[in-house]
Motif scaffolding. Structure first.
Motif, mmCIF file in Angstrom:
data_model
loop_
_atom_site.group_PDB
_atom_site.id
_atom_site.type_symbol
_atom_site.label_atom_id
_atom_site.label_comp_id
_atom_site.label_asym_id
_atom_site.label_seq_id
_atom_site.Cartn_x
_atom_site.Cartn_y
_atom_site.Cartn_z
ATOM 1 N N LYS A 1 5.392 -8.345 13.599
ATOM 2 C CA LYS A 1 4.331 -7.706 12.819
ATOM 3 C C LYS A 1 4.749 -7.386 11.394
ATOM 4 O O LYS A 1 3.921 -7.041 10.567
ATOM 5 N N PHE A 2 6.037 -7.491 11.097
ATOM 6 C CA PHE A 2 6.528 -7.164 9.751
ATOM 7 C C PHE A 2 6.471 -8.426 8.895
ATOM 8 O O PHE A 2 7.452 -9.106 8.690
ATOM 9 N N THR A 3 5.284 -8.726 8.402
ATOM 10 C CA THR A 3 5.053 -9.951 7.643
ATOM 11 C C THR A 3 4.858 -9.635 6.171
ATOM 12 O O THR A 3 4.669 -8.486 5.781
ATOM 13 N N ARG A 4 4.853 -10.669 5.355
ATOM 14 C CA ARG A 4 4.592 -10.502 3.925
ATOM 15 C C ARG A 4 3.217 -9.870 3.709
ATOM 16 O O ARG A 4 3.055 -8.992 2.865
ATOM 17 N N ASP A 5 2.228 -10.300 4.485
ATOM 18 C CA ASP A 5 0.883 -9.725 4.353
ATOM 19 C C ASP A 5 0.891 -8.225 4.666
ATOM 20 O O ASP A 5 0.250 -7.444 3.976
ATOM 21 N N GLU A 6 1.614 -7.833 5.709
ATOM 22 C CA GLU A 6 1.670 -6.411 6.060
ATOM 23 C C GLU A 6 2.374 -5.611 4.971
ATOM 24 O O GLU A 6 1.928 -4.536 4.587
ATOM 25 N N ILE A 7 3.478 -6.138 4.459
ATOM 26 C CA ILE A 7 4.201 -5.437 3.396
ATOM 27 C C ILE A 7 3.311 -5.276 2.169
ATOM 28 O O ILE A 7 3.239 -4.203 1.572
ATOM 29 N N THR A 8 2.596 -6.339 1.801
ATOM 30 C CA THR A 8 1.703 -6.286 0.648
ATOM 31 C C THR A 8 0.603 -5.250 0.864
ATOM 32 O O THR A 8 0.273 -4.479 -0.034
ATOM 33 N N ARG A 9 0.067 -5.209 2.070
ATOM 34 C CA ARG A 9 -1.036 -4.299 2.381
ATOM 35 C C ARG A 9 -0.584 -2.846 2.431
ATOM 36 O O ARG A 9 -1.292 -1.939 1.974
ATOM 37 N N LEU A 10 0.612 -2.586 2.941
ATOM 38 C CA LEU A 10 1.043 -1.206 3.178
ATOM 39 C C LEU A 10 2.009 -0.641 2.140
ATOM 40 O O LEU A 10 2.319 0.549 2.172
ATOM 41 N N ALA A 11 2.500 -1.471 1.246
ATOM 42 C CA ALA A 11 3.482 -1.003 0.262
ATOM 43 C C ALA A 11 2.874 0.058 -0.652
ATOM 44 O O ALA A 11 1.699 0.002 -1.001
ATOM 45 N N ASN A 12 3.700 1.024 -1.007
ATOM 46 C CA ASN A 12 3.307 2.049 -1.972
ATOM 47 C C ASN A 12 3.839 1.624 -3.332
ATOM 48 O O ASN A 12 5.041 1.673 -3.561
ATOM 49 N N LEU A 13 2.951 1.222 -4.221
ATOM 50 C CA LEU A 13 3.356 0.760 -5.539
ATOM 51 C C LEU A 13 2.978 1.789 -6.582
ATOM 52 O O LEU A 13 1.952 2.445 -6.489
ATOM 53 N N ARG A 14 3.852 1.918 -7.569
ATOM 54 C CA ARG A 14 3.541 2.793 -8.692
ATOM 55 C C ARG A 14 4.230 2.222 -9.924
ATOM 56 O O ARG A 14 5.259 1.567 -9.836
ATOM 57 N N GLU A 15 3.644 2.504 -11.063
ATOM 58 C CA GLU A 15 4.201 2.006 -12.313
ATOM 59 C C GLU A 15 5.337 2.917 -12.749
ATOM 60 O O GLU A 15 5.251 4.139 -12.646
ATOM 61 N N LEU A 16 6.408 2.308 -13.239
ATOM 62 C CA LEU A 16 7.514 3.098 -13.763
ATOM 63 C C LEU A 16 7.081 3.780 -15.052
ATOM 64 O O LEU A 16 6.302 3.232 -15.829
ATOM 65 N N THR A 17 7.605 4.968 -15.279
ATOM 66 C CA THR A 17 7.231 5.685 -16.498
ATOM 67 C C THR A 17 8.105 5.281 -17.673
ATOM 68 O O THR A 17 7.708 5.414 -18.818
#
Length: 117
Positions: A88-104
């Protein structure tokens, strides 16, 4: 970029998840697991951790004119560790569940800067 979690941090995190095992026991098991995965991969085996990844060795080679002309000494450039997602740990899952934020803060290479007109 997030903080890199050390083995000690991982053991502490795992110990806080309602387990009867102490941080020290967990760290010991993880340390032994790492040693065993290394040993098995170096023996040419793939090691699968379900719903995480499969560890295996990969090789980078230079071409030979024929199979007869191929030798390890002349054609193998490097050996490296491969890991590929499984279950279940696929690229699609990582993309969907990843927490992304822009660096300051950004680091800029001075050579890449274009002077303003």
């Amino acid at each position: 970029m997030g903080k890199t979690v050390s083995l000690e941090d991982l053991a502490e995190h795992m110990a806080q998840h309602n387990t009867p095992y102490s941080e020290g026991v967990i760290k010991g098991v993880l340390t032994d697991m790492i040693t065993c995965i290394r040993e098995l991969v170096l023996e040419g085996k793939a090691v699968k951790i379900p719903n995480l990844c499969i560890f295996s060795a990969g090789i980078s080679t230079a071409p030979a004119d024929s199979a007869k002309d191929f030798t390890v000494a002349a054609n193998v450039k490097s050996v490296y560790l491969r890991s590929r997602t499984t279950g279940k740990f696929t690229r699609d899952e990582i993309t969907r569940l990843a927490n992304l934020r822009e660096l300051t803060n950004y680091s800029v290479n001075k050579e890449d800067e274009t002077p303003e007109p």
